[in-house]
Write a protein that holds these residues in place. Structure first.
Motif, PDB file in Angstrom:
ATOM      1  N   VAL A 438       7.256 -30.172 -37.676  1.00 37.44           N
ATOM      2  CA  VAL A 438       6.159 -29.904 -36.754  1.00 37.44           C
ATOM      3  C   VAL A 438       6.289 -30.916 -35.619  1.00 37.44           C
ATOM      4  O   VAL A 438       6.062 -32.112 -35.818  1.00 37.44           O
ATOM      5  N   SER A 439       6.679 -30.438 -34.439  1.00 35.13           N
ATOM      6  CA  SER A 439       6.907 -31.353 -33.321  1.00 35.13           C
ATOM      7  C   SER A 439       5.952 -31.054 -32.170  1.00 35.13           C
ATOM      8  O   SER A 439       5.593 -29.905 -31.923  1.00 35.13           O
ATOM      9  N   GLY A 444       2.275 -39.537 -29.054  1.00 30.65           N
ATOM     10  CA  GLY A 444       3.104 -40.270 -29.997  1.00 30.65           C
ATOM     11  C   GLY A 444       2.284 -41.156 -30.922  1.00 30.65           C
ATOM     12  O   GLY A 444       1.061 -41.240 -30.826  1.00 30.65           O
ATOM     13  N   ILE A 445       2.982 -41.847 -31.832  1.00 34.39           N
ATOM     14  CA  ILE A 445       2.329 -42.702 -32.824  1.00 34.39           C
ATOM     15  C   ILE A 445       2.589 -44.161 -32.484  1.00 34.39           C
ATOM     16  O   ILE A 445       3.694 -44.542 -32.077  1.00 34.39           O
ATOM     17  N   GLU A 486       8.715 -39.220 -37.075  1.00 41.13           N
ATOM     18  CA  GLU A 486       9.689 -39.861 -36.205  1.00 41.13           C
ATOM     19  C   GLU A 486       9.366 -39.500 -34.764  1.00 41.13           C
ATOM     20  O   GLU A 486       8.733 -38.469 -34.495  1.00 41.13           O
ATOM     21  N   PRO A 487       9.788 -40.325 -33.824  1.00 43.45           N
ATOM     22  CA  PRO A 487       9.525 -40.016 -32.418  1.00 43.45           C
ATOM     23  C   PRO A 487      10.270 -38.767 -31.973  1.00 43.45           C
ATOM     24  O   PRO A 487      11.407 -38.523 -32.387  1.00 43.45           O
ATOM     25  N   ASN A 488       9.634 -37.973 -31.133  1.00 37.29           N
ATOM     26  CA  ASN A 488      10.274 -36.807 -30.535  1.00 37.29           C
ATOM     27  C   ASN A 488      11.072 -37.280 -29.324  1.00 37.29           C
ATOM     28  O   ASN A 488      10.521 -37.941 -28.447  1.00 37.29           O
ATOM     29  N   THR A 493       5.767 -36.592 -31.222  1.00 35.39           N
ATOM     30  CA  THR A 493       6.074 -36.908 -32.617  1.00 35.39           C
ATOM     31  C   THR A 493       6.626 -35.687 -33.332  1.00 35.39           C
ATOM     32  O   THR A 493       6.268 -34.549 -33.017  1.00 35.39           O
ATOM     33  N   ILE A 494       7.513 -35.944 -34.293  1.00 36.90           N
ATOM     34  CA  ILE A 494       8.016 -34.891 -35.179  1.00 36.90           C
ATOM     35  C   ILE A 494       7.680 -35.283 -36.613  1.00 36.90           C
ATOM     36  O   ILE A 494       8.064 -36.360 -37.074  1.00 36.90           O
TER      37      ILE A 494
END
Length: 510
Positions: A438-439, A444-445, A486-488, A493-494
């Motif tokens: 799911v991206s 972002g985080i 993880e970062p997209n 985010t992914i």
């Protein structure tokens, strides 16, 4: 010397042969409307063996009274026009002496004698009784269909095997915002958002080629697209009919927007009630926990305090007491550990209603609820499911709960983004595991949180409690799966989820 009638005395060679082979009733009449000749088929239709046996005044006397005016008017025109010029065909009803009746299409052709005058007319009667009966039935069926399309409470759409819309009910007009005249003849995929729109023709082609039913007679929840571009969840039931060599598909559609909203509100209420229940249970357990752990902790404190006080005495005489105090402290520590471990087992215990399900279906159903309102917020949604992902052994509701939570988080994270893209991907990792990604292109985080985002009460939201992702991880771990973030590369985010594959599909309740 008077004019001779060419059809009385000098019939063209082969005329008898021609008349004997014609499939319709063909007659030649003179100016007195008396039959000069008649095809064999005509004699059979009239129920006689020869011209001499024809009813008096035939064919005029065989025309029904209500049709006689048009017959005689047309015959008069036929004798007045130039030779070899046809008269406009007309319909007449023929009634025979034996009680039979026939609806016929009548064609007149003026015939000239050697002097160039019209003194005979060729009359062709083509039986259209069955055709008219069929035409009437079709008109009745069409009238019934129009009545159904106007009054049926559910939206109904009929398409051909090319996907082109042939019928569109009044309810469908209101539901999708297209007037009937605008949608008839268009491909039905116009009523679907991407990525379903691009794939629809392939679904029809695959079914026609394989006859493998994946939705016909089964029904499923899908996503519709209105004329204004907004999307909504719908329940689709598809039936199939064959007319001759042509195949048609009828879709009955129910708008699930209100139902899904109600379900979402109910789910939210249930979540609130469940949260309150958990808080109550935690409160009760905390009280019990404090009571149960306080005893071993008090015992440990007493043993160690006594040992500390005896340190000022004779250590050799008190050695045995020291040993006993330490041993009892260890035992009480283990007792406290057992209490904590049992509490953890109690908290994580729960019944899971699992079944072997199509991962594609589980994910697609989850997106119906997860993406409600996304398009209105400017979010572009796409989904890509690899064909080799097959099935998983999961609890449908819990996995969909995880998917919905991640999608709603992604949509919220993109509220201030210039580019808003939500993508769902389903791929095989190996023969035993499948991955769902799911991206988003959101904010972002926070890197300081890292993997702690899955810990209870760790939240990137100002108003969040930090339980959603923790619950997601708990559900996935209970299914033997994993979740990570993880970062997209494109920003955002992914989230990657893994689940174990299964062999075949069956109902959850089995």
């Amino acid at each position: 010397m008077g004019k001779t009638n060419a059809f009385d005395t000098k019939r063209p060679l082969g005329l008898e042969s021609v008349l004997s082979s014609l499939p319709n009733c063909v007659m030649i009449v003179d100016r007195d409307l008396q039959a000069i000749n008649c095809s064999v088929a005509g004699l059979n239709i009239m129920g006689v063996a020869s011209i001499a046996e024809l009813p008096e005044g035939a064919p005029g006397t065989c025309v029904a009274p209500s049709h006689k005016p048009i017959f005689h008017e047309s015959m008069a025109r036929a004798f007045d026009v130039r030779p070899n010029r046809n008269i406009e065909p007309f319909e007449v009803k023929l009634e025979f002496p034996d009680g039979r009746a026939m609806l016929a299409l009548c064609n007149l052709a003026p015939l000239a004698n050697p002097d160039g005058d019209v003194d005979a007319v060729l009359i062709s009667f083509q039986d259209i009784t069955a055709h008219k009966s069929t035409e009437k039935k079709l008109e009745q069926a069409d009238s019934i269909l129009k009545s159904i399309l106007t009054t049926i409470p559910d939206a109904m759409i009929v398409i051909d095997e090319s996907g082109l819309v042939s019928s569109f009910s009044a309810t469908a007009e209101k539901m999708f915002g297209y007037p009937q005249e605008e949608i008839i003849g268009k491909n039905v995929k116009i009523l679907m958002p991407e990525p379903y729109r691009a794939a629809h023709d392939g679904y029809i082609e695959r079914y026609i080629r394989t006859d493998e039913k994946r939705i016909i007679g089964i029904g499923r929840t899908v996503v519709g697209c209105r004329k204004d571009g907004t999307t909504f969840p719908l329940q689709l039931e598809v039936g199939e009919a064959k007319i001759g060599n042509e195949r048609y598909f009828t879709g009955f559609i129910i708008d699930l927007t209100e139902k899904k909203q109600t379900e979402a509100e109910l789910q939210s209420l249930q979540a609130d009630l469940a949260h309150a229940s958990r808080l109550s249970a935690v409160g009760t357990l905390a009280s019990s926990l404090a009571h149960e752990i306080n005893q071993p902790l008090t015992a440990i404190a007493n043993y160690l305090s006594a040992a500390r006080d005896m340190m000022d005495g004779d250590l050799s005489e008190n050695r045995e007491f020291f040993r006993e105090a330490l041993q009892e402290s260890v035992s009480e520590s283990l007792r406290a550990g057992i209490i904590v471990r049992r509490l953890r087992e109690f908290v994580s215990r729960g019944e899971i209603n699992r079944g072997i399900l199509s991962i594609a279906q589980v994910v697609e159903d989850a997106t119906v609820l997860g993406t409600i309102g996304a398009q209105e917020k400017g979010v572009e949604f796409s989904i890509d499911i690899a064909p080799d992902t097959n099935h998983v052994f999961v609890d449908r509701v819990q996995i969909q709960q995880v998917m919905v939570n991640l999608m709603r988080n992604a949509i919220e994270a993109m509220s201030d983004s210039a580019e808003k893209k939500l993508h769902i991907g389903v791929t095989s990792i190996d023969d035993e595991r499948v991955e769902i990604s799911v991206s988003d292109t959101g904010s972002g985080i926070d890197q300081e949180l890292g993997e702690r985002i899955f810990d209870p009460f760790a939240s990137t939201k100002g108003t969040g409690m930090g339980l959603g992702l923790s619950i997601c991880r708990t559900i996935l771990e209970a299914h033997g799966g994993t979740i990570r973030a993880e970062p997209n590369p494109g920003g955002g985010t992914i989230f990657r989820l893994t689940l174990e594959k299964a062999e075949e599909e069956q109902d959850v309740d089995e």
